[in-house]
Write a protein that holds these residues in place. Structure first.
Motif, PDB file in Angstrom:
ATOM      1  N   SER A 288     113.127  86.737  -1.183  1.00 37.49           N
ATOM      2  CA  SER A 288     113.539  86.297   0.154  1.00 37.49           C
ATOM      3  C   SER A 288     113.983  87.478   1.005  1.00 37.49           C
ATOM      4  O   SER A 288     113.671  87.537   2.198  1.00 37.49           O
ATOM      5  CB  SER A 288     114.670  85.269   0.048  1.00 37.49           C
ATOM      6  OG  SER A 288     114.234  84.099  -0.615  1.00 37.49           O
TER       7      SER A 288
ATOM      8  N   LEU B 113     108.694  76.084  -2.885  1.00 32.71           N
ATOM      9  CA  LEU B 113     108.398  77.195  -3.795  1.00 32.71           C
ATOM     10  C   LEU B 113     109.436  77.297  -4.902  1.00 32.71           C
ATOM     11  O   LEU B 113     109.094  77.622  -6.058  1.00 32.71           O
ATOM     12  CB  LEU B 113     108.318  78.499  -3.007  1.00 32.71           C
ATOM     13  CG  LEU B 113     107.130  78.623  -2.040  1.00 32.71           C
ATOM     14  CD1 LEU B 113     107.226  79.915  -1.239  1.00 32.71           C
ATOM     15  CD2 LEU B 113     105.811  78.563  -2.788  1.00 32.71           C
ATOM     16  N   SER B 114     110.703  77.036  -4.583  1.00 28.90           N
ATOM     17  CA  SER B 114     111.744  77.080  -5.624  1.00 28.90           C
ATOM     18  C   SER B 114     111.541  75.968  -6.640  1.00 28.90           C
ATOM     19  O   SER B 114     111.690  76.174  -7.859  1.00 28.90           O
ATOM     20  CB  SER B 114     113.121  76.941  -4.974  1.00 28.90           C
ATOM     21  OG  SER B 114     113.377  78.019  -4.099  1.00 28.90           O
TER      22      SER B 114
ATOM     23  N   THR C 187     114.193  84.783  -6.611  1.00 29.48           N
ATOM     24  CA  THR C 187     114.071  84.144  -5.293  1.00 29.48           C
ATOM     25  C   THR C 187     114.813  84.931  -4.234  1.00 29.48           C
ATOM     26  O   THR C 187     114.313  85.116  -3.111  1.00 29.48           O
ATOM     27  CB  THR C 187     114.603  82.703  -5.356  1.00 29.48           C
ATOM     28  OG1 THR C 187     113.896  81.975  -6.362  1.00 29.48           O
ATOM     29  CG2 THR C 187     114.431  82.005  -4.012  1.00 29.48           C
TER      30      THR C 187
ATOM     31  N   ILE D 158     110.949  77.177   1.356  1.00 32.25           N
ATOM     32  CA  ILE D 158     111.857  77.673   0.312  1.00 32.25           C
ATOM     33  C   ILE D 158     112.096  76.610  -0.755  1.00 32.25           C
ATOM     34  O   ILE D 158     112.085  76.902  -1.963  1.00 32.25           O
ATOM     35  CB  ILE D 158     113.187  78.134   0.948  1.00 32.25           C
ATOM     36  CG1 ILE D 158     112.930  79.351   1.848  1.00 32.25           C
ATOM     37  CG2 ILE D 158     114.210  78.482  -0.128  1.00 32.25           C
ATOM     38  CD1 ILE D 158     114.144  79.802   2.625  1.00 32.25           C
TER      39      ILE D 158
ATOM     40  N   THR E 153     105.897  83.434  -1.835  1.00 36.16           N
ATOM     41  CA  THR E 153     107.290  83.353  -1.386  1.00 36.16           C
ATOM     42  C   THR E 153     107.568  84.370  -0.294  1.00 36.16           C
ATOM     43  O   THR E 153     108.198  84.055   0.725  1.00 36.16           O
ATOM     44  CB  THR E 153     108.251  83.585  -2.571  1.00 36.16           C
ATOM     45  OG1 THR E 153     107.976  82.634  -3.596  1.00 36.16           O
ATOM     46  CG2 THR E 153     109.700  83.446  -2.127  1.00 36.16           C
TER      47      THR E 153
END
Length: 599
Positions: free
Chosen positions: A526, A489-490, A522, A486, A241
């Motif tokens: 991020s 991966l989420s 996350t 994003i 991530t």
């Protein structure tokens, strides 16, 4: 008889007198023509092929600039895409764990089981490469060419297909999909069917380094303690991530940074630095009457001001291609008046530089090409072919072209000749037509050449506009890739932890709390990825800014705060959108079905 002889003699004298008058008249006419030839000066000739044509040169220079971008952007985009593919295929094998156990229990060999995943990943990667090749060879080149050639009359775009490039891309795609699937499958095939028929047990928790910092750990709430432990428990997914977000953010920072560096260069160059409208180079062989007419035009109603300078074109071979660089030498007659026409400042310190008595001030790009610093000595060739050694006393802000500025005293020491002006820097009043005033100056006969800033500015604007359109396309691709990274991966994070989420929902957590349970991680990852992406983007931006401009230009290396805000805002907005989508998915989870799946 004497009378008869005297008549021819008289006639011959008259003929001789008439001939002398004709000769005198012709001699006078010849002197006038010689004076005109002397006034015109010695002719000069320039031999060049079509590759040296300004249009061809600009097009080739721009093509080389785009080539630099093509060597950077695709590599980074492909690397991030490979990371996503690697993660997706690994997750695909883990999802099929029970089916792998079933097939092995039914007697299928490991090779037969592997065929399913190899065939699926091979078809998926091949289809992706085929679709990408169509877009990369057919669609994107046309879009970029239209944006690139929007300000020119170029046509006849040709598509060139490269089998070598396609096969290389295909092999890398297979390695990242089929190779990743077989690598993940290799571990599962070693297990017994009974173990494979059960879901993979979750990773066990352990103490983390943060817990040793009691002064910080004791101040964290329960939810944040769980979040921190989960971050260290799923290290591989956390790193993916971070790297995925960092790569996308870095591309955005670089793209927006280049766009900012391109925009406004010509406006800065020809409003803040160069304040005059044109240079009128005087004719050294002009008559007194012509010089008087020029003086009258310079004091006319349309001219706001003018100042005398000495102007000469110097040359020097420099740069990676060792090309001949044209360098403008300007020696002002009055430094105080010269400041109204030319701002001599250092870009970093913003301080005004004073023309030294025994040195020169050179433009920043010229200093880079010659590896010159303050105190260095450089050699430049003058118009007569002689090399002149100069000591660098300062480096001034300049983005387009190469310039050398010196005082009259320094000129006399370096060139060993008396100083006298041969050109005028002219500033026109608002509303004056540049072309008309240039024609009036040329009509005086005392001017042999005029350099208009507006022509240089238009050329620069065309170049910058073309590159800016290309950068917008690349920024759009980077933003699209950020969305894929994003979201993917989420989604994987939620699918892997569905039983965990169902458990905490059974324990009484509300839907919003369950969503935050996942997305705290996350968001933290991020933010780390965005900060790391800033560093990546700054490095890429610096590399591109130094490599992208042509030899006679440089871009503004400064990066605005809006660039970093916008580069972080795009991943943040994408993350927020993914949160909304995933919240609906979490809210609709069937807790009983997820928790009873083991039975």
């Amino acid at each position: 008889m004497p009378r008869q002889r005297s008549r021819p003699l008289c006639f011959s004298r008259k003929m001789q007198g008439a001939g002398n008058a004709v000769l005198i008249h012709q001699a006078a006419a010849l002197k006038k023509q010689q004076a005109k030839l002397k006034q015109l000066g010695s002719p000069t000739y320039t031999l060049s092929d079509r590759t040296e044509n300004p249009g061809y040169a600009i097009y080739r220079s721009n093509a080389e600039r785009v080539d630099i971008l093509a060597n950077v952007f695709p590599v980074l985009l492909f690397a991030i895409a490979a990371l996503v593919s690697l993660t997706t295929m690994t997750r695909f094998v883990e999802e099929e764990r029970i089916q792998i156990g079933t097939l092995k229990a039914l007697g299928y060999s490991n090779a037969d089981v592997a065929k399913k995943f190899a065939l699926f990943s091979l078809l998926a990667s091949s289809a992706g490469v085929a679709l990408g090749a169509w877009g990369g060879f057919m669609v994107l080149p046309k879009i970029i060419f239209k944006a690139y050639a929007a300000n020119s009359t170029l046509s006849g775009f040709q598509i060139h297909f490269s089998w070598a490039l396609l096969l290389t891309t295909w092999l890398i795609a297979i390695l990242c999909t089929t190779g990743a699937a077989l690598w993940a499958l290799h571990r599962d095939l070693k297990a017994k069917p009974a173990a494979l028929l059960l879901p993979k047990p979750p990773k066990g928790g352990s103490r983390i380094l943060l817990e040793r910092w009691h002064w910080l750990w004791n101040r964290l709430s329960f939810n944040y303690k769980v979040t921190m432990r989960n971050l260290f428990r799923y290290k591989s997914r956390a790193l993916m991530t971070i790297f995925g977000v960092a790569g996308c953010t870095g591309l955005l920072v670089m793209g927006f940074g280049i766009r900012d560096s391109l925009s406004g260069i010509s406006n800065i160059e020809y409003s803040r630095i160069i304040k005059y409208d044109l240079i009128a180079v005087q004719n050294s062989n002009s008559s007194a009457k012509q010089r008087q007419q020029l003086k009258k035009e310079l004091n006319g109603k349309s001219v706001k001001g003018h100042t005398g300078i000495y102007f000469e074109q110097l040359t020097k071979k420099a740069g990676d291609d060792d090309a001949t660089q044209s360098i403008s030498l300007i020696v002002p007659n009055n430094e105080k008046n010269f400041k109204q026409y030319f701002a001599v400042k250092n870009r970093q310190t913003k301080k005004t530089l004073k023309l030294p008595q025994d040195g020169v001030i050179i433009s920043e790009k010229l200093a880079r090409l010659l590896n010159a610093k303050k105190g260095s000595s450089i050699k430049l060739k003058d118009a007569s072919g002689k090399w002149r050694t100069m000591k660098v006393a300062g480096i001034m802000e300049m983005y387009i072209g190469h310039y050398v500025l010196m005082s009259p005293q320094a000129y006399q020491k370096i060139f060993h000749q008396s100083y006298q002006t041969n050109a005028q820097l002219i500033k026109l009043k608002k509303g004056a037509k540049l072309q008309r005033e240039s024609q009036r100056l040329m009509a005086t006969g005392a001017v042999k050449g005029i350099n208009q800033n507006v022509n240089n500015q238009r050329t620069i604007d065309n170049i910058m506009g073309s590159l800016n359109r290309v950068m917008i396309i690349l920024i759009g691709l980077a933003a699209l890739l950020a969305l894929v990274v994003i979201y993917n991966l989420s989604n994987i994070n939620i699918e892997e932890r569905m039983r965990e989420l169902s458990t905490i929902k059974v324990l009484g957590f509300y839907d919003q709390e369950v969503t935050l349970y996942i997305y705290r991680e996350t968001v933290i990852l991020s933010v780390i990825g965005i900060l790391l992406g800033y560093l990546v983007g700054i490095g890429l931006h610096r590399f591109i800014i130094l490599s992208l401009p042509p030899a006679n230009a440089m871009f503004d290396p400064a990066m605005t705060l809006a660039n970093f805000i916008l580069s972080a805002l795009i991943p943040a907005v994408i993350t927020a959108g993914v949160v909304i989508i995933m919240h609906r998915k979490i809210r609709s989870v069937d807790m009983l079905d997820a928790l009873s799946s083991v039975d």
